[in-house]
Design a protein around this motif. Structure first.
Motif, short mmCIF file in Angstrom:
data_model
loop_
_atom_site.label_atom_id
_atom_site.label_comp_id
_atom_site.label_asym_id
_atom_site.label_seq_id
_atom_site.Cartn_x
_atom_site.Cartn_y
_atom_site.Cartn_z
N CYS A 104 0.84 -1.20 0.00
CA CYS A 104 0.00 0.00 0.00
C CYS A 104 0.87 1.25 0.00
O CYS A 104 1.63 1.49 0.95
N THR A 105 0.78 2.04 -1.05
CA THR A 105 1.60 3.23 -1.15
C THR A 105 1.22 4.29 -0.12
O THR A 105 2.07 5.09 0.28
N LYS A 106 -0.02 4.30 0.32
CA LYS A 106 -0.43 5.28 1.34
C LYS A 106 0.23 4.96 2.68
O LYS A 106 0.73 5.85 3.37
N VAL A 107 0.21 3.68 3.05
CA VAL A 107 0.85 3.26 4.30
C VAL A 107 2.35 3.53 4.22
O VAL A 107 2.96 4.07 5.16
N LYS A 110 3.09 7.19 4.71
CA LYS A 110 2.95 7.64 6.10
C LYS A 110 4.11 7.19 6.97
O LYS A 110 4.46 7.85 7.95
N LEU A 111 4.73 6.08 6.60
CA LEU A 111 5.86 5.59 7.39
C LEU A 111 7.15 6.36 7.12
O LEU A 111 8.01 6.45 8.02
N VAL A 112 7.32 6.91 5.92
CA VAL A 112 8.59 7.56 5.60
C VAL A 112 8.48 9.05 5.30
O VAL A 112 9.46 9.79 5.45
N ARG A 113 7.32 9.52 4.92
CA ARG A 113 7.16 10.95 4.61
C ARG A 113 6.54 11.64 5.81
O ARG A 113 5.48 12.27 5.74
N THR A 114 7.21 11.53 6.95
CA THR A 114 6.68 12.06 8.21
C THR A 114 6.81 13.58 8.29
O THR A 114 6.36 14.19 9.26
N LEU A 165 5.62 4.77 -7.98
CA LEU A 165 5.56 5.24 -6.59
C LEU A 165 6.16 4.21 -5.65
O LEU A 165 6.89 4.55 -4.72
N LYS A 166 5.85 2.95 -5.88
CA LYS A 166 6.41 1.88 -5.04
C LYS A 166 7.93 1.89 -5.10
O LYS A 166 8.61 1.75 -4.07
N ALA A 167 8.48 2.05 -6.29
CA ALA A 167 9.93 2.07 -6.43
C ALA A 167 10.56 3.20 -5.62
O ALA A 167 11.59 3.01 -4.95
N LYS A 168 9.95 4.38 -5.67
CA LYS A 168 10.45 5.52 -4.90
C LYS A 168 10.32 5.28 -3.40
O LYS A 168 11.25 5.55 -2.62
N LEU A 169 9.17 4.77 -2.98
CA LEU A 169 8.91 4.56 -1.56
C LEU A 169 9.77 3.43 -1.00
O LEU A 169 10.19 3.48 0.16
N GLY A 177 15.19 2.46 7.39
CA GLY A 177 15.15 1.23 8.17
C GLY A 177 13.75 0.80 8.57
O GLY A 177 13.56 0.20 9.63
N ARG A 178 12.78 1.05 7.70
CA ARG A 178 11.38 0.75 8.04
C ARG A 178 10.71 -0.24 7.09
O ARG A 178 9.50 -0.39 7.11
N THR A 179 11.50 -0.91 6.27
CA THR A 179 10.94 -1.87 5.33
C THR A 179 10.20 -2.99 6.07
O THR A 179 9.10 -3.38 5.67
N HIS A 180 10.78 -3.49 7.13
CA HIS A 180 10.15 -4.58 7.89
C HIS A 180 8.84 -4.12 8.52
O HIS A 180 7.86 -4.88 8.61
#
Length: 208
Positions: A104-107, A110-114, A165-169, A177-180
């Protein structure tokens, strides 16, 4: 951009999984509203990431779609959404399927574009890809028997950029360090959708 409209199901012999970029299919839905119990599923949009889109239109009450269901439940294909929480709930309600695995690109945003609170598809496409998206048809009548050209163009646009978008995110998730953590969230989304359908949307069962 090419757009193909199919009524009721994907055609026999169309193997989107075989040509899917990064083994992922971009998916979105259009409904009559935002209440899955009341507002029926009208359209499922798909893209393999090659600049083309396939739209599956549903007549009221006709949700057999064996070819589409086979693709959406294929464990070897990642289902790529923006705001998967809603889409997986709607497809569970009307198609009776559980989509997995999910991205999910939205999730992810939210995890990295804080540094921002703007995580809509239009904002993501502009900020990360420099693509301006029109949302003019967002509130149109998706239950109409015949979709017009502008509706089809809008529906297609919601899936055409998800691979990029997925590739960028993915790069940002790895960098922070938030892939997991993202994967854990993605894995939970089918259950989150079922909770929403079961009445635990408001109040959120995870809220205090």
């Amino acid at each position: 951009m090419s757009i193909e409209l199919h009524v009721g199901d994907l055609p026999d012999g169309l193997d989107l999984a075989a040509t899917a970029r990064d083994n992922a299919i971009a998916i979105d839905t259009e409904t009559m509203g935002l209440n899955p119990h009341r507002d029926r599923l009208c359209l499922v949009q798909l893209s393999t990431g090659d600049g083309s889109a396939h739209l599956v239109q549903f007549r009221q009450g006709a949700y057999d779609a064996p070819n589409l269901k086979r693709l959406l439940t294929d464990p070897a294909v990642t289902k790529l959404f923006h705001f998967a929480r809603f889409d997986v709930a709607v497809m569970k309600a009307y198609l009776g399927i559980t989509c997995q695995p999910i991205y999910c690109t939205k999730v992810a945003s939210k995890l990295v574009r804080t540094f921002t609170d703007k995580h809509g598809l239009k904002d993501l496409s502009k900020d990360l890809l420099g693509v301006e998206m029109s949302k003019q048809q967002q509130s149109s009548d998706w239950g109409a028997a015949d979709l017009n050209a502008e509706q089809m163009k809008y529906a297609a646009s919601d899936v055409l950029h998800l691979h990029d978008l997925k590739a960028k995110l993915d790069v940002m998730l790895a960098r922070e360090g938030r892939t997991h953590l993202a994967k854990a969230c993605f894995d939970f989304l089918p259950a989150r959708g079922e909770l929403d359908l079961g009445g635990w949307e408001i109040p959120d069962i995870l809220a205090h």
